[in-house]
Design a protein around this motif. Sequence first.
Motif: not given
Length: 430
Positions: A145-166
């Motif tokens: 991934g090259r998150r670039g202009l949409s870093d938030g689009g890779y976030s686990s958001g309100y689900l928390g870091p347990d569901y964030a991507p490696l």
Amino acid sequence: MQLAAAGVAVGTQGGWFNRFAEAAAADPKRKRSCILLWMPGGPSQIDTFDPKPGEETGGPFKAIETAVPGIKIAEHLPLVAKQMKHLAVVRSMSTKEGDHGRAAYLLRTGRLPQELLQYPTLGALVSKELGDPKAELPNYVSIGGRRGLSDGGYSSGYLGPDYAPLLVGDSPDEPYTRRPGLRDLAVADIKPAVESSRANDRVKLLEGLNADFAPGREGTATASIQSAYERGLRLVNGSASAAFHLDDEPEKLRSTYGKNPFGQGCLIARRLVERSVPFVEVTLSGGFMGSWDTHARNFDRVKALCDILDPAWAALVADLKDRGLLDTTTIVWMGEFGRTPRINGNLGRDHYPNAWNVVLGGGGIKCGQVIGRTSKDGSTVEERPADVPDLLATICKAVGVDYEKQHLSNIGRPIRIVDKSAKPLTEVLS
């Protein structure tokens, strides 16, 4: 924190893992997985899966026949064309957001950005619903991934870091024009910096410090750190991190996928779903604003990108099929929007969310068909328009996720996995 993205190398697997994988694939209780082939920048629909030969908007590319009579795609995807019986093209996506960052966030989360609420990306949602919290491997892996202009689009958001991507091969702090190399696909800190005895002593020391610190400090932050630490240790101490080591794959197969970051990333994706990782995404990126942002020299750039995409995607489908995994793995090909039918003065195409396409395939999908139709010049949708919630609900149903289910946000607000306006494309579901 480095432990959360660490692993250890193991020896070659020999033949035992292939036999294990075949048995696992045949298990009727096997959970489904999803592989997202993410095309940042917005690929041109007319120059890929909705060709308009002979039209002023069609450009120089020819349309070729596929393995399904009556379905034609652009000439630079001949290997994918042979796999069309395992794919379904949706030619009638119609959205309203033409900004890269906002559109990428929309396609990846199903919502537009909000200042006070961070929505989880699709991968995080699927990993929460289908993942095993005790698995050695992360339940969501993002490759190249090259998150670039949409870093938030890779976030686990309100689900928390347990569901964030490696994140594998991701360098958000480097120039967005940098092209990733094969060595970037290694997991960061995959080998311990010290010998195992010292590493074990450090683990015991940290556990003792945590035991003294945690009482009286219960809460989300403490729990998240502890969870990340435990996940990292499972990856370090287990054998599952071998999924990221491709040396034991036949050289011929690696070459079939393509000796480039995207091709080898697709091979890693197959190895991960083989090990029951529920969501993997592989990004075809590099070049200004994600490569597919072809405001200039569209036709040269699309051809070059398809030369990378075509063998990797076709090999992935065939490999999954050969291993009995295709029926339980849904494949999604998409970017954040399409490109204008009109060709600009720089021989390019500009942003165009009005009428564009995505491709679905594999498990849960009724393949070998085209859904929707655009006008003769490709400027409007004439049949079966589909919006983002419709698409995401369709993907959820294909992988066995209840898209109407609600999660609680960080402020206690119930939020559906997919917006209530969603109407799945039932004709594309098997």
